[in-house]
Design an enzyme around this catalytic site. Structure first.
Site, mmCIF file in Angstrom:
data_model
loop_
_atom_site.group_PDB
_atom_site.id
_atom_site.type_symbol
_atom_site.label_atom_id
_atom_site.label_comp_id
_atom_site.label_asym_id
_atom_site.label_seq_id
_atom_site.Cartn_x
_atom_site.Cartn_y
_atom_site.Cartn_z
ATOM 1 N N HIS A 1 -70.762 -54.367 -93.083
ATOM 2 C CA HIS A 1 -70.002 -53.133 -92.589
ATOM 3 C C HIS A 1 -70.866 -52.437 -91.592
ATOM 4 O O HIS A 1 -71.998 -51.892 -92.003
ATOM 5 C CB HIS A 1 -69.756 -52.140 -93.877
ATOM 6 C CG HIS A 1 -69.260 -50.855 -93.444
ATOM 7 N ND1 HIS A 1 -68.130 -50.546 -94.192
ATOM 8 C CD2 HIS A 1 -69.303 -49.936 -92.629
ATOM 9 C CE1 HIS A 1 -67.385 -49.386 -93.616
ATOM 10 N NE2 HIS A 1 -68.410 -48.939 -92.642
ATOM 11 N N HIS B 1 -70.664 -50.424 -87.326
ATOM 12 C CA HIS B 1 -69.652 -50.010 -86.307
ATOM 13 C C HIS B 1 -70.472 -50.437 -84.969
ATOM 14 O O HIS B 1 -71.050 -49.638 -84.474
ATOM 15 C CB HIS B 1 -69.569 -48.476 -86.332
ATOM 16 C CG HIS B 1 -68.967 -48.045 -87.625
ATOM 17 N ND1 HIS B 1 -67.431 -47.596 -87.611
ATOM 18 C CD2 HIS B 1 -69.288 -47.925 -88.975
ATOM 19 C CE1 HIS B 1 -67.180 -47.173 -88.977
ATOM 20 N NE2 HIS B 1 -68.062 -47.528 -89.891
ATOM 21 N N GLN C 1 -60.642 -44.030 -86.696
ATOM 22 C CA GLN C 1 -61.440 -42.973 -86.757
ATOM 23 C C GLN C 1 -60.788 -41.752 -86.904
ATOM 24 O O GLN C 1 -61.273 -41.012 -87.785
ATOM 25 C CB GLN C 1 -62.750 -43.083 -85.743
ATOM 26 C CG GLN C 1 -63.667 -41.975 -85.804
ATOM 27 C CD GLN C 1 -64.777 -42.225 -86.951
ATOM 28 O OE1 GLN C 1 -65.593 -43.020 -87.204
ATOM 29 N NE2 GLN C 1 -64.277 -41.573 -88.501
ATOM 30 N N HIS D 1 -62.048 -47.588 -94.857
ATOM 31 C CA HIS D 1 -62.978 -46.393 -95.279
ATOM 32 C C HIS D 1 -62.208 -45.629 -96.025
ATOM 33 O O HIS D 1 -61.218 -45.117 -95.658
ATOM 34 C CB HIS D 1 -63.406 -45.512 -93.806
ATOM 35 C CG HIS D 1 -64.469 -46.125 -93.095
ATOM 36 N ND1 HIS D 1 -64.169 -47.417 -92.407
ATOM 37 C CD2 HIS D 1 -65.569 -45.798 -92.756
ATOM 38 C CE1 HIS D 1 -65.346 -47.659 -91.929
ATOM 39 N NE2 HIS D 1 -66.355 -46.656 -92.064
ATOM 40 N N GLU E 1 -64.562 -41.260 -98.263
ATOM 41 C CA GLU E 1 -66.181 -40.980 -97.968
ATOM 42 C C GLU E 1 -66.173 -39.512 -97.574
ATOM 43 O O GLU E 1 -66.182 -39.113 -96.659
ATOM 44 C CB GLU E 1 -66.219 -41.661 -96.664
ATOM 45 C CG GLU E 1 -68.020 -41.482 -96.308
ATOM 46 C CD GLU E 1 -68.096 -42.236 -94.784
ATOM 47 O OE1 GLU E 1 -67.256 -42.340 -94.232
ATOM 48 O OE2 GLU E 1 -69.370 -42.252 -94.500
ATOM 49 N N ASP F 1 -73.637 -49.853 -91.898
ATOM 50 C CA ASP F 1 -72.919 -48.764 -91.426
ATOM 51 C C ASP F 1 -73.398 -48.512 -90.161
ATOM 52 O O ASP F 1 -72.384 -48.692 -88.937
ATOM 53 C CB ASP F 1 -72.958 -47.605 -92.482
ATOM 54 C CG ASP F 1 -71.725 -46.795 -92.383
ATOM 55 O OD1 ASP F 1 -70.702 -47.249 -91.715
ATOM 56 O OD2 ASP F 1 -71.672 -45.627 -92.804
HETATM 57 N N1 17E Z 1 -67.267 -43.282 -89.093
HETATM 58 C C1 17E Z 1 -66.794 -42.790 -90.557
HETATM 59 O O1 17E Z 1 -65.886 -42.248 -90.577
HETATM 60 N N2 17E Z 1 -67.767 -42.996 -91.440
HETATM 61 C C2 17E Z 1 -69.039 -43.482 -91.339
HETATM 62 N N3 17E Z 1 -70.054 -43.468 -92.030
HETATM 63 C C3 17E Z 1 -69.466 -43.986 -89.923
HETATM 64 C C4 17E Z 1 -68.490 -43.852 -88.752
HETATM 65 C C5 17E Z 1 -70.741 -44.554 -89.552
HETATM 66 FE FE FE2 Z 2 -68.569 -47.062 -92.080
#
Ligand code: 17E
Ligand code: FE2
Length: 422
Positions: free
Chosen positions: A56, A58, A151, A209, A212, A308
């Site tokens: 994982h 980006h 995103q 995702h 989170e 990440d």
């Molecule tokens: N974008 C997101 O939604 N969450 C993250 N932890 C990262 C990017 C790094």
């Molecule tokens: Fe991520």
């Protein structure tokens, strides 16, 4: 043989072994191989494992820290805002240069499989186009999987659904999602349904995702599990982050974990980023905000560890070493019991490979020769000392080497080397 690594320690096997490599394959593993090879490496009892898997990352955002500005609050949300500004100035060359640099760092750490998310909330899909090229350019040493990652949300960004569909047509390997970030619960549900429908229709893996946040009401993972079962995608779906699970009540977590096991959902925890991103709205005591690694593993769910970010709006540190993430997870996840400690390295090797779907992966005869030689005799020592990767083998070739640092102390009239081993 083309390459032999002599006298290596291997996980789960007694004694020392030689690993013989012919072409890009592991040809033989035995306590003493009679053959000779053009190149031989003496492991001298150090540990050899299959290659590390960065499950994982980006890559479109790596190495952008401070541009256009630094994340002052440290929150996920400020990070997403800053990234939303940076996306507008992305160029093809800019993405390729940063992603390639980060991949070299990872390769030096023994990583030959990488799953990267790429933000598709960009009408020009500049980063995706660049990473599709990078995927081809690095293929001789690194297998790169690309996730279409919305995103800003599939339903909270203009034409988000159409952009996802275009990304799939352009050739992404994995379908992403971000239900907890959509404007409403309803949009979030549509986000999950769309991601898994695309995965089923196009026969791709899915990696969303998911939850989170520290909001204990963020409960999209149950829908991910249900849709996975309904669509027959067991074993092909991954939930990344799932930090809200930290804050769920135990009765709900119990029920959820049972459904996750039925669905064969993989979980990726990202301890570096989530150590600094979570708990930002708490007064003391401040929650840790990690998923329930210990409980998930105990209940037969595949958990792996991702990095990440490397120096981006969310996480200003990092050198692309999965071992650092592993080290941090041991602490935050209370994974320091002896049995747990001995298996932590698996979360960045075999467990991550299972999530990746890497079929040629493993330290077995006939598998592809993607290996790492650590400057440490055991997996626990490797994690404890963040041991240098003495040699990295990809497709049978030595593609990276590191000379381990050696410390010398002088005292009591003597000079001696310190190796941090008992
Ligand atoms: N974008 C997101 O939604 N969450 C993250 N932890 C990262 C990017 C790094
Ligand atoms: Fe991520």
């Amino acid at each position: 043989m083309d390459l032999i690594i002599r006298s290596a320690t291997l996980q789960g096997r007694e004694g020392r072994h030689d690993i013989g490599i012919r072409g890009d394959r592991i040809a033989a593993i035995a306590p003493g191989l009679p053959e000779r090879a053009a190149r031989e490496i003496d492991a001298a009892g150090d540990l050899v494992t299959p290659a590390l898997v960065e499950i994982h990352i980006h890559l479109d955002a790596v190495l952008t820290v401070g541009d256009p500005r630094h994340n002052r609050s440290g929150s996920l949300f400020e990070g997403i805002e800053i990234w939303g500004e940076r996306v507008k100035s992305l160029t093809h060359e800019d993405v390729k240069r940063r992603a390639t640099t980060a991949l070299k760092w990872m390769l030096a750490h023994g990583v030959t499989y990488v799953r990267t998310h790429v933000d598709v909330c960009d009408p020009t899909l500049t980063a995706l186009q660049a990473l599709l090229e990078v995927r081809e350019e690095v293929a001789e040493v690194i297998t790169l999987q690309i996730v279409a990652f919305p995103q800003q949300g599939i339903y909270s960004f203009p034409d988000g659904e159409a952009l996802m569909a275009r990304a799939v047509e352009m050739g992404v390997d994995v379908i992403g999602g971000i239900p907890h970030y959509e404007w409403t619960r309803e949009y979030g549900e549509r986000d999950v349904r769309t991601a898994l429908r695309l995965a089923a229709e196009y026969d791709r893996l899915a990696d969303l995702h998911c939850d989170e946040t520290d909001d204990d009401q963020s409960r999209f993972l149950e829908l991910v599990a249900a849709e996975t079962i309904r669509l027959g995608l067991q074993g092909r779906v991954t939930a990344s982050h799932t930090t809200a699970m930290h804050s769920y009540n135990n009765a709900y977590a119990y029920r959820l974990i049972r459904w996750m096991r039925h669905a064969g959902v993989h979980v990726i925890t990202n301890p570096l980023d989530n150590a600094v991103l979570q708990g930002r709205f708490d007064a003391y005591p401040i929650r840790r905000g990690f998923t329930r690694v210990k409980e998930l593993l105990a209940n037969g769910i595949n958990v792996c560890i991702g990095h990440d970010s490397i120096m981006d709006p969310w996480y200003p540190l990092g050198v692309g070493d999965p071992l650092q993430a592993c080290f941090v997870m041991v602490h935050y996840g209370h994974m320091s019991g002896r049995d747990e400690l001995e298996t932590m390295l698996d979360l960045v090797t075999t467990r991550a490979a299972a999530c990746f779907g890497a079929e040629e992966y493993g330290l077995e005869e006939g598998k592809r020769a993607d290996l790492v030689l650590f400057d440490a005799p055991t997996a626990v020592d490797a994690v404890r000392t963040l041991a240098a990767r003495r040699a990295v083998v990809s497709r049978g070739r030595v593609v990276a080497e590191t000379r381990p640092a050696r410390s010398t102390v002088r005292w009591q009239g003597r000079e001696e080397e310190v190796r941090f081993l008992i």
